[in-house]
Design a protein around this motif. Structure first.
Motif, PDB file in Angstrom:
ATOM      1  N   VAL A  10       0.701  -1.162  -0.082  1.00 24.16           N
ATOM      2  CA  VAL A  10       0.038  -0.160  -0.102  1.00 24.16           C
ATOM      3  C   VAL A  10       0.987   1.116  -0.023  1.00 24.16           C
ATOM      4  N   GLN A  11       0.567   2.161  -0.982  1.00 18.85           N
ATOM      5  CA  GLN A  11       1.252   3.337  -0.894  1.00 18.85           C
ATOM      6  C   GLN A  11       0.371   4.474  -0.024  1.00 18.85           C
ATOM      7  N   PRO A  12       0.905   4.927   1.038  1.00 14.04           N
ATOM      8  CA  PRO A  12       0.217   5.800   1.997  1.00 14.04           C
ATOM      9  C   PRO A  12      -0.306   7.158   1.436  1.00 14.04           C
ATOM     10  N   ASP A  13      -1.327   7.449   1.635  1.00  8.74           N
ATOM     11  CA  ASP A  13      -1.793   9.003   1.368  1.00  8.74           C
ATOM     12  C   ASP A  13      -1.111   9.901   1.590  1.00  8.74           C
ATOM     13  N   LYS A  14      -0.520  10.686   0.714  1.00 10.57           N
ATOM     14  CA  LYS A  14       0.183  12.026   1.158  1.00 10.57           C
ATOM     15  C   LYS A  14      -0.456  12.883   2.122  1.00 10.57           C
ATOM     16  N   CYS A  15       0.210  13.461   3.370  1.00 14.26           N
ATOM     17  CA  CYS A  15      -0.347  14.277   4.063  1.00 14.26           C
ATOM     18  C   CYS A  15       0.090  15.545   4.117  1.00 14.26           C
ATOM     19  N   ASP A  16      -0.683  16.638   4.502  1.00 15.22           N
ATOM     20  CA  ASP A  16      -0.212  17.974   4.414  1.00 15.22           C
ATOM     21  C   ASP A  16       0.008  18.311   5.886  1.00 15.22           C
ATOM     22  N   THR A  17       1.383  18.548   6.333  1.00 11.54           N
ATOM     23  CA  THR A  17       1.773  18.816   7.583  1.00 11.54           C
ATOM     24  C   THR A  17       2.428  20.223   7.532  1.00 11.54           C
ATOM     25  N   ASN A  18       1.697  21.263   8.127  1.00  7.71           N
ATOM     26  CA  ASN A  18       2.293  22.703   8.173  1.00  7.71           C
ATOM     27  C   ASN A  18       2.444  23.105   6.748  1.00  7.71           C
ATOM     28  N   SER A  19       1.490  23.041   5.714  1.00  9.69           N
ATOM     29  CA  SER A  19       1.599  23.446   4.541  1.00  9.69           C
ATOM     30  C   SER A  19       2.518  22.496   3.678  1.00  9.69           C
ATOM     31  N   LEU A  20       3.264  21.773   4.187  1.00 12.27           N
ATOM     32  CA  LEU A  20       4.218  20.850   3.495  1.00 12.27           C
ATOM     33  C   LEU A  20       3.808  19.449   3.260  1.00 12.27           C
ATOM     34  N   VAL A  21       3.955  19.038   1.749  1.00 15.93           N
ATOM     35  CA  VAL A  21       3.473  17.684   1.541  1.00 15.93           C
ATOM     36  C   VAL A  21       4.325  16.594   1.784  1.00 15.93           C
ATOM     37  N   GLU A  22       3.949  15.883   2.949  1.00  9.73           N
ATOM     38  CA  GLU A  22       5.115  14.753   3.384  1.00  9.73           C
ATOM     39  C   GLU A  22       4.638  13.467   2.526  1.00  9.73           C
ATOM     40  N   SER A  23       5.697  12.705   2.105  1.00  8.04           N
ATOM     41  CA  SER A  23       5.581  11.478   1.394  1.00  8.04           C
ATOM     42  C   SER A  23       6.203  10.499   2.503  1.00  8.04           C
ATOM     43  N   ARG A  24       5.467   9.446   2.241  1.00  6.87           N
ATOM     44  CA  ARG A  24       6.103   8.465   2.853  1.00  6.87           C
ATOM     45  C   ARG A  24       6.212   6.935   1.999  1.00  6.87           C
ATOM     46  N   GLY A  25       6.938   6.117   2.658  1.00  8.36           N
ATOM     47  CA  GLY A  25       7.270   4.991   1.601  1.00  8.36           C
ATOM     48  C   GLY A  25       6.022   3.913   1.716  1.00  8.36           C
TER      49      GLY A  25
END
Length: 439
Positions: A344-359
């Motif tokens: 599963v490719q996790p959803d990208k989340c927005d943390t403090n207006s920065l898009v965080e990408s997870r493995g």
């Protein structure tokens, strides 16, 4: 009293049935269910919190027999006869244990022949005779202990061990296992034995069905496309009695595949289940004017650990359910474990207006939900699922918890193991016409 035949390194049974080393847990249960009234008082022992580290055991206390299954493969690893007085035993047609025949050292040697040196445990006062695939354990009276410690003449037969009349040790326990060596475990082990290797599924247990080796979930970035099933079954052209061997099969089933295509790829299902109609539909104003709608239906493939849901109108695949078959779940023993691998490719989340990408996160039938949810950052509250066989009974195993993520529903048990995974196709993404591609 059961009258059973021992086949070292293979089985324990009679003409009507037999427990075969390597057979699946569900097949052993089916044998016991077919012998209701003959086999009574059966117990299933397992660890609720550590189901993968403690043996799965079927105990038959009224017959003195214990079946010990590997907790991961859920196949029979050791057959233990722990109360010799409750069962009659034969080898090659010769009875060596019955109310009339005592299984003494001399009787065992007469029936099975000479063996290599036995092993004496001075702490437990237990003498073991080991044949290939079979062991006998004799409790030794302290007054005969020196005979086993200082007279190694039994290495070439047991005739040098001279006991007074009625003083010969008698078998207290025997085990049937696969291979030439068997290790005795500590008394804390549920079955009292461990170390025996696990044989492959015997050809006699194939029963003209497909069995799963591995299931790969095919996905795009955030959506499931289908399943790639690596399976094995009986080889063509030769029957099992003629020594036929198994063969490997690989098939791909996708969303939108027709029921005919699925049957061509996987064979006929073990059962077809039609979803129940909405019980509240009769209260709707239009209920009397409209004919009842057709019901969606499942193809149940129990030996694959898989259910496939078809749309009642289009007869196309719209849902897959993968079962992990953990003890303590409501559906335990209905399915074999589905050995799936879901990335599963996790959803990208927005943390403090920065898009965080997870493995990517790899999920299998042995993953714990606390690890998976932490990696995917699943924050929503679960839906509590409490199954019951009828309105008047309760589920003794308790509720499970369902979490939704992308197009996946995780059903989680109270011990944090995943009971099942449902893969569905969202309504808006379903094609109007059948997708019949099956590789």
């Amino acid at each position: 009293m059961l009258d059973l035949e021992i086949v070292p390194e293979r089985s324990l049974g009679c003409d009507a049935w037999e427990f075969v080393l390597g057979m699946h847990f569900s097949q052993s249960v089916a044998i016991i269910q077919s012998q209701v009234g003959t086999i009574r008082g059966v117990q299933v022992l397992y660890s609720d919190q550590n189901p993968l580290s403690v043996d799965l055991v079927i105990n038959m206390p009224q017959d003195g027999i214990r079946l010990i299954f590997d907790p991961v493969a859920q196949r029979l690893r050791v057959i233990e006869i722990y109360n010799m007085k409750l069962v009659k035993l034969r080898y090659s047609g010769m009875c060596f244990n019955s109310p009339e025949i005592s299984p003494s050292i001399e009787q065992v040697e007469h029936c099975f022949g000479a063996t290599h040196p036995g092993l004496y445990d001075s702490q437990r006062h237990l003498f073991a005779l080991n044949f290939r695939g079979l062991s006998f354990y004799f409790p030794v009276d302290s007054k005969f202990e020196d005979m086993f410690l200082f007279q190694p003449g039994y290495a070439h037969g047991l005739g040098s061990l001279q006991f007074p009349n009625g003083g010969s040790p008698v078998v207290s326990r025997s085990t049937i296992y696969y291979g030439s060596q068997h290790q005795q475990a500590s008394s804390s082990s549920p079955g009292g034995v461990c170390g025996a290797p696990l044989p492959e599924l015997p050809l006699s247990c194939y029963r003209h069905q497909l069995h799963l080796r591995r299931c790969d979930v095919l996905r795009s970035a955030t959506a499931t496309q289908g399943l790639r099933l690596h399976m094995f079954t009986e080889g063509p052209g030769r029957s099992l009695s003629e020594g036929g061997a198994g063969r490997s099969v690989c098939r791909v089933v996708r969303f939108g595949s027709s029921a005919q295509r699925v049957c061509a790829a996987l064979g006929a299902p073990a059962r077809t289940y039609y979803k129940a109609d909405d019980k509240m539909r009769i209260h709707r104003p239009t209920a009397r004017r409209r004919p009842p709608p057709a019901s969606d239906y499942f193809f149940n493939y129990f030996t694959l650990g898989l259910d496939i849901l078809f749309d009642a109108r289009t007869h196309q695949v719209k849902k897959f359910v993968l079962h992990t078959n953990y003890p303590g779940h409501y559906n335990f023993n209905m399915y074999h474990r589905c050995e799936f691998e879901l990335t599963v490719q996790p959803d990208k989340c927005d943390t403090n207006s920065l898009v965080e990408s997870r493995g990517a996160v790899c999920i299998t039938a042995y993953s714990k939900w606390e690890v998976v949810s932490r990696a995917l950052r699943v924050a929503e509250r679960p839906v509590v699922l409490n199954r019951a066989s009828s309105t008047n009974t309760t589920n003794p195993f308790g509720s499970t918890f369902c979490y939704g993520y992308q197009d996946i529903i995780f059903e989680v048990m109270s011990n944090n193991y995943i009971a099942s995974i449902t893969l569905y196709q969202p309504e808006g993404s379903r094609p109007r016409y059948a997708v019949n591609s099956i590789a």
